[in-house]
Motif scaffolding. Sequence first.
Motif, PDB file in Angstrom:
ATOM      1  N   GLY A   1     -16.403  12.144  -4.445  1.00  0.00           N
ATOM      2  CA  GLY A   1     -15.529  11.015  -4.259  1.00  0.00           C
ATOM      3  C   GLY A   1     -14.231  11.429  -3.612  1.00  0.00           C
ATOM      4  N   VAL A   2     -13.361  10.478  -3.464  1.00  0.00           N
ATOM      5  CA  VAL A   2     -12.047  10.691  -2.875  1.00  0.00           C
ATOM      6  C   VAL A   2     -11.014  10.248  -3.896  1.00  0.00           C
ATOM      7  CG1 VAL A   2     -10.494  10.016  -1.002  1.00  0.00           C
ATOM      8  CG2 VAL A   2     -12.942  10.271  -0.558  1.00  0.00           C
ATOM      9  N   ALA A   3      -9.982  11.041  -4.074  1.00  0.00           N
ATOM     10  CA  ALA A   3      -8.909  10.685  -5.000  1.00  0.00           C
ATOM     11  C   ALA A   3      -7.605  10.601  -4.224  1.00  0.00           C
ATOM     12  CB  ALA A   3      -8.792  11.713  -6.106  1.00  0.00           C
ATOM     13  N   VAL A   4      -6.890   9.496  -4.388  1.00  0.00           N
ATOM     14  CA  VAL A   4      -5.600   9.324  -3.712  1.00  0.00           C
ATOM     15  C   VAL A   4      -4.543   8.916  -4.725  1.00  0.00           C
ATOM     16  CG1 VAL A   4      -6.644   8.694  -1.501  1.00  0.00           C
ATOM     17  CG2 VAL A   4      -6.032   6.909  -3.116  1.00  0.00           C
ATOM     18  N   SER A   5      -3.302   9.247  -4.388  1.00  0.00           N
ATOM     19  CA  SER A   5      -2.179   8.910  -5.247  1.00  0.00           C
ATOM     20  C   SER A   5      -0.914   8.861  -4.410  1.00  0.00           C
ATOM     21  CB  SER A   5      -2.023   9.956  -6.355  1.00  0.00           C
ATOM     22  OG  SER A   5      -0.868   9.691  -7.117  1.00  0.00           O
ATOM     23  N   ASP A   6       0.078   8.142  -4.890  1.00  0.00           N
ATOM     24  CA  ASP A   6       1.381   8.130  -4.228  1.00  0.00           C
ATOM     25  C   ASP A   6       2.219   9.330  -4.645  1.00  0.00           C
ATOM     26  OD1 ASP A   6       0.890   5.781  -2.831  1.00  0.00           O
ATOM     27  OD2 ASP A   6       1.594   4.523  -4.481  1.00  0.00           O
ATOM     28  N   HIS A   7       1.782  10.031  -5.702  1.00  0.00           N
ATOM     29  CA  HIS A   7       2.513  11.179  -6.235  1.00  0.00           C
ATOM     30  C   HIS A   7       1.544  12.317  -6.531  1.00  0.00           C
ATOM     31  CE1 HIS A   7       5.995   8.581  -6.665  1.00  0.00           C
ATOM     32  NE2 HIS A   7       5.195   7.691  -7.234  1.00  0.00           N
ATOM     33  N   GLY A   9       1.212  14.271  -8.964  1.00  0.00           N
ATOM     34  CA  GLY A   9       0.745  14.314 -10.348  1.00  0.00           C
ATOM     35  C   GLY A   9      -0.067  13.108 -10.773  1.00  0.00           C
ATOM     36  N   GLY A  10      -0.339  12.198  -9.854  1.00  0.00           N
ATOM     37  CA  GLY A  10      -1.135  11.018 -10.170  1.00  0.00           C
ATOM     38  C   GLY A  10      -0.265   9.854 -10.574  1.00  0.00           C
ATOM     39  N   PRO A  11      -0.869   8.787 -11.011  1.00  0.00           N
ATOM     40  CA  PRO A  11      -2.297   8.629 -11.282  1.00  0.00           C
ATOM     41  C   PRO A  11      -3.112   8.539  -9.988  1.00  0.00           C
ATOM     42  CG  PRO A  11      -1.198   6.534 -11.576  1.00  0.00           C
ATOM     43  CD  PRO A  11      -0.122   7.559 -11.280  1.00  0.00           C
ATOM     44  N   PHE A  12      -4.360   8.926 -10.087  1.00  0.00           N
ATOM     45  CA  PHE A  12      -5.257   8.949  -8.949  1.00  0.00           C
ATOM     46  C   PHE A  12      -6.263   7.815  -9.042  1.00  0.00           C
ATOM     47  CE2 PHE A  12      -3.772  13.264  -9.463  1.00  0.00           C
ATOM     48  CZ  PHE A  12      -3.420  13.607  -8.173  1.00  0.00           C
ATOM     49  N   VAL A  13      -6.637   7.284  -7.878  1.00  0.00           N
ATOM     50  CA  VAL A  13      -7.664   6.248  -7.800  1.00  0.00           C
ATOM     51  C   VAL A  13      -8.653   6.623  -6.706  1.00  0.00           C
ATOM     52  CG1 VAL A  13      -6.149   4.409  -8.635  1.00  0.00           C
ATOM     53  CG2 VAL A  13      -6.336   4.828  -6.192  1.00  0.00           C
ATOM     54  N   ASP A  14      -9.828   6.050  -6.764  1.00  0.00           N
ATOM     55  CA  ASP A  14     -10.853   6.254  -5.742  1.00  0.00           C
ATOM     56  C   ASP A  14     -10.837   5.031  -4.826  1.00  0.00           C
ATOM     57  OD1 ASP A  14     -13.096   6.564  -4.174  1.00  0.00           O
ATOM     58  OD2 ASP A  14     -14.460   6.959  -5.828  1.00  0.00           O
ATOM     59  N   PRO A  15     -10.322   5.161  -3.587  1.00  0.00           N
ATOM     60  CA  PRO A  15     -10.221   3.992  -2.708  1.00  0.00           C
ATOM     61  C   PRO A  15     -11.569   3.466  -2.241  1.00  0.00           C
ATOM     62  CG  PRO A  15      -9.686   5.973  -1.487  1.00  0.00           C
ATOM     63  CD  PRO A  15      -9.858   6.376  -2.935  1.00  0.00           C
ATOM     64  N   LEU A  16     -12.608   4.286  -2.320  1.00  0.00           N
ATOM     65  CA  LEU A  16     -13.934   3.857  -1.880  1.00  0.00           C
ATOM     66  C   LEU A  16     -14.761   3.295  -3.024  1.00  0.00           C
ATOM     67  CD1 LEU A  16     -14.833   6.874   0.425  1.00  0.00           C
ATOM     68  CD2 LEU A  16     -13.855   4.671   1.073  1.00  0.00           C
ATOM     69  N   ASP A  17     -14.434   3.695  -4.233  1.00  0.00           N
ATOM     70  CA  ASP A  17     -15.158   3.273  -5.434  1.00  0.00           C
ATOM     71  C   ASP A  17     -16.637   3.659  -5.367  1.00  0.00           C
ATOM     72  OD1 ASP A  17     -14.896   2.256  -7.991  1.00  0.00           O
ATOM     73  OD2 ASP A  17     -15.571   0.259  -7.402  1.00  0.00           O
ATOM     74  N   ARG A  18     -16.901   4.781  -4.714  1.00  0.00           N
ATOM     75  CA  ARG A  18     -18.268   5.302  -4.590  1.00  0.00           C
ATOM     76  C   ARG A  18     -18.163   6.737  -4.082  1.00  0.00           C
ATOM     77  NH1 ARG A  18     -18.875   5.595   0.801  1.00  0.00           N
ATOM     78  NH2 ARG A  18     -17.880   4.022   2.088  1.00  0.00           N
ATOM     79  N   GLY A  19     -19.259   7.434  -4.067  1.00  0.00           N
ATOM     80  CA  GLY A  19     -19.276   8.774  -3.512  1.00  0.00           C
ATOM     81  C   GLY A  19     -19.034   8.753  -2.014  1.00  0.00           C
ATOM     82  N   PHE A  20     -18.366   9.753  -1.500  1.00  0.00           N
ATOM     83  CA  PHE A  20     -18.078   9.836  -0.061  1.00  0.00           C
ATOM     84  C   PHE A  20     -19.110  10.700   0.657  1.00  0.00           C
ATOM     85  CE2 PHE A  20     -15.393  11.742   3.445  1.00  0.00           C
ATOM     86  CZ  PHE A  20     -15.367  10.609   4.222  1.00  0.00           C
TER      87      PHE A  20
END
Length: 73
Positions: A1-7, A9-20
Amino acid sequence: GVAVSDHPGGPFVDPLDRGFLTPQFPNANVPWLFDPACFVDDDGQAYLYFGGGPSGSNARVVRLNDDMVSIQD
């Protein structure tokens, strides 16, 4: 998956909501589909490297779009 955050240290979210990186991913026709790594070249172009295995002949690379979650080719 993909994890993105504005910082960092997180929090992290998966913008695709599925495996990449799945077997359906373009150019992913390798038996060893693991260890993805992103590289951004001096010109700003990002690449995703993945694959590998004992023989070393299964490595693949694709160009990422600016959004870093989709590919150019």
